[in-house]
Design a protein around this motif. Sequence first.
Motif, PDB file in Angstrom:
ATOM      1  N   LEU A   1       0.879  -1.177   0.000  1.00  0.00           N
ATOM      2  CA  LEU A   1       0.000   0.000   0.000  1.00  0.00           C
ATOM      3  C   LEU A   1       0.913   1.222   0.000  1.00  0.00           C
ATOM      4  CD1 LEU A   1      -2.749  -1.077   2.573  1.00  0.00           C
ATOM      5  CD2 LEU A   1      -2.671  -1.426   0.096  1.00  0.00           C
TER       6      LEU A   1
ATOM      7  N   THR B   1      -5.652   5.748  -9.134  1.00  0.00           N
ATOM      8  CA  THR B   1      -6.653   5.272  -8.192  1.00  0.00           C
ATOM      9  C   THR B   1      -7.660   4.315  -8.814  1.00  0.00           C
ATOM     10  OG1 THR B   1      -8.040   7.216  -8.622  1.00  0.00           O
ATOM     11  CG2 THR B   1      -6.488   7.344  -6.779  1.00  0.00           C
TER      12      THR B   1
ATOM     13  N   ARG C   1      -5.136   0.380 -10.061  1.00  0.00           N
ATOM     14  CA  ARG C   1      -5.707  -0.487  -9.020  1.00  0.00           C
ATOM     15  C   ARG C   1      -6.449  -1.676  -9.625  1.00  0.00           C
ATOM     16  NH1 ARG C   1     -10.790   2.070  -6.721  1.00  0.00           N
ATOM     17  NH2 ARG C   1     -11.507   1.197  -8.715  1.00  0.00           N
TER      18      ARG C   1
ATOM     19  N   LEU D   1      -0.028  -0.968  -4.916  1.00  0.00           N
ATOM     20  CA  LEU D   1      -1.226  -0.154  -5.147  1.00  0.00           C
ATOM     21  C   LEU D   1      -0.870   1.280  -4.763  1.00  0.00           C
ATOM     22  CD1 LEU D   1      -3.928  -2.575  -3.687  1.00  0.00           C
ATOM     23  CD2 LEU D   1      -3.347  -2.203  -6.089  1.00  0.00           C
TER      24      LEU D   1
ATOM     25  N   TYR E   1      -3.289   5.665  -2.740  1.00  0.00           N
ATOM     26  CA  TYR E   1      -3.214   6.555  -1.572  1.00  0.00           C
ATOM     27  C   TYR E   1      -2.063   7.546  -1.705  1.00  0.00           C
ATOM     28  CZ  TYR E   1      -2.236   8.158   3.162  1.00  0.00           C
ATOM     29  OH  TYR E   1      -1.966   8.948   4.257  1.00  0.00           O
TER      30      TYR E   1
ATOM     31  N   LEU F   1      -9.336   1.013  -1.317  1.00  0.00           N
ATOM     32  CA  LEU F   1      -8.243   0.040  -1.322  1.00  0.00           C
ATOM     33  C   LEU F   1      -8.587  -1.162  -0.449  1.00  0.00           C
ATOM     34  CD1 LEU F   1      -5.009   2.247  -1.129  1.00  0.00           C
ATOM     35  CD2 LEU F   1      -5.828   0.918  -3.074  1.00  0.00           C
ATOM     36  N   ASP F   2      -9.264  -0.917   0.652  1.00  0.00           N
ATOM     37  CA  ASP F   2      -9.642  -2.017   1.533  1.00  0.00           C
ATOM     38  C   ASP F   2     -10.586  -2.981   0.817  1.00  0.00           C
ATOM     39  OD1 ASP F   2      -9.569  -2.871   4.539  1.00  0.00           O
ATOM     40  OD2 ASP F   2     -11.672  -3.023   3.940  1.00  0.00           O
TER      41      ASP F   2
ATOM     42  N   SER G   1     -10.511  -3.611  -2.347  1.00  0.00           N
ATOM     43  CA  SER G   1      -9.648  -4.391  -3.231  1.00  0.00           C
ATOM     44  C   SER G   1      -8.930  -5.492  -2.470  1.00  0.00           C
ATOM     45  CB  SER G   1      -8.623  -3.473  -3.914  1.00  0.00           C
ATOM     46  OG  SER G   1      -9.267  -2.513  -4.736  1.00  0.00           O
TER      47      SER G   1
END
Length: 715
Positions: A160, A349, A353, A375, A378, A399-400, A402
């Motif tokens: 991340l 983003t 991703r 990724l 962020y 992202l969470d 994903s």
Amino acid sequence: MRVIAVWAVSTLTMLVLAGILPDFQLQSDDGDSITRTAFTAAWGAGAFGLLSALVWPVLVRALLIVPALVLGALVFFLNGSLLWIALRLIPDGRGDANPETAVVVAAVMSAVASAASTALAVRDDDAHWRRLSRLADRRRRRSSTSDGRGGPPGIVFVQLDGVGHDVLRQAAADGLMPTVAGRIADEAGHRLTPWFTDWSSQTGASQLAILHGSNFDVPAFRWYEKETGTVMVSSRPASALEMQRRAIARTHDGGLLTVDGASRGNLFSGGATQLALVLSMAARLGKGRRSRAGYFAYFSDPANAVRTALSFTAEVGREIGQSTRARIRKEAPRVKRGGLYPFIRAFATVVERDVVVAAVIGDMFAGRTTVYADLVAYDEVAHHSGPHSRDAEKVLTRLDRSLGLISRAAEHAPRSYRIVLLSDHGQSPGETFAGKYGLTLKDLVRAGCGLPVPRRAQRTRSASEARDAVRIALHRPVDEQEAEHQAALSDPVVLASGNLGLLSFPDIEGRASREEIDRRHPALLGTLANHPGIGFLLVRSEEHGSVVLGRGGAEVPVPELTDGEGPLAGYGTGAAEAVRRTDSFPHVADVMVNSMYEPETGAVHAFEEQIGSHGGLGGEQSRPFLLWPRTLTDPVDALAAEGGSPVTAVVGAEAVHRVLAHWIRELSGPQVPLAEQSSTRGPVPRTEGAAPDGAAPDGAEVVPGADDPVPGARG
């Protein structure tokens, strides 16, 4: 039901357009009944759907040479072109339009069908999961991978980018990242621990060491090399390729992913044979050898392509709305977010991703041993909106989701997987140096050298004080003739990497000494060291060796540096050793400049236009994280096992490489050789038999890259 709904909407749209546009018809010349006309429209819409399913993958494969950003913009046009063909397939010639009108109809039909499909499924993770799992399953069958879950577990590393340890913990506690929160709360199954970066706290240095075992001689995100007169920039394919080549030559190890590995969305390959969105391999040629080939697997499914295209468009609109709101509210600190930035953000983003997550799921269904994916969403948003901003928090939530898809894939993969989350650095907030003081670091350096500066900078207090210092040092006013003489003598190269600045004098061979700099520019070092926006300087002295300079005349030889004392007070554990290590690099700048740091607020001043920055020392940028399953050896114990001596923390990206390599061997057996950690501090000699440019030892293939930066690639 979704297919039928989209078909019905497409049919209705075609009927409406036929009634509006005079050069578009769905009837015979003698006229047809309403039922017949509706049937014709349904036929055309159905033909369009079939063409999308059959022809779309071929079009995407043919367009692999097109950059991803352009490919995303072409999605609607390509869908529309297929619709124009569909009109020609309607029986009895009832579908007709002149070429100009056909283009309009095709575009509208494409947009409406895409919007309807996305409205029904864009937030439906189950539907998206089914598409990705079908895609991955087809790839698995083609690779003849066994469906059994026997054999040793594989391991997936998900980076991340830019998420600091404290940011991750807070996001989990606030309910922004339920998938991560579940892992943190499951103390019996997972553990969250910080690690500490090198002085150069940015992706180029961190990920190079993590994947290839060494970041020796990478002093910053960008740096100047005097012997060639070039600026190395980590986000340029050619520079990334050269950095990778040097690391391989130093370690004699192809990388972390050399055994059945996949590299997804990274700056470097890690020695993997399966690549997608890998910067250092961006210019690879030959069938199936481009890192861009990873796009095909994802965009070959029209539903995935449409989902990403619409999400891309929505993200552009979201960024424009958020930046406009920030301007209206006069939020501070704030940086400009116009130009191409909304599109770069949307690429990072959304496109990056989606492609990376789909590739990772495909890798797991194919049963690959090791996967490393980055990724970057962020990191991109936090640079411009701030690491603790609402904009950045929303990105963490997406992202969470994903990560949830990847975790779900692990449950259905043909082998069991251990999923490790980590970051390459954090981000420290703060107003930019230019925003705070009205001039850039380059302006301040030029003023301290007695060189002309822009008018906007001339009016600032910092520039005035710098020019006063020059006059005092020279015992005479600095007139235009003197300024011209100084410029001819040496026009310094000033580069910025977050809150780390690098100053080099091209006409001084080798690393310039403090004494030589003082002879040429007697006020420069004092001006920089005593500026309130600067924390400390690193420069080489002929008399005392390398020294660190701070405010009020503070001067400490590098061997005597101590954490928390003198100019390094407040910069945290490991700062002294990080400075000492960078001082040993062949390409360390003549003067290394670290911005001030406020421990109370965690703020730094970036020398770039970033209100969330990383690249130097100070605050959260130096504290990334590792979130790992407890079935793996504790990182500290893994380092002790590899090094033969006890350690108390994971310090430096090279140490992270040793931990990850230990875990891979622990799961799969002694297949991955640990990169040799050379104790020497010096340039890598290009001896006879060493890998030439464009090649790498130990079978790790590298090829020349391009000089153009990739959109969305950040440090």
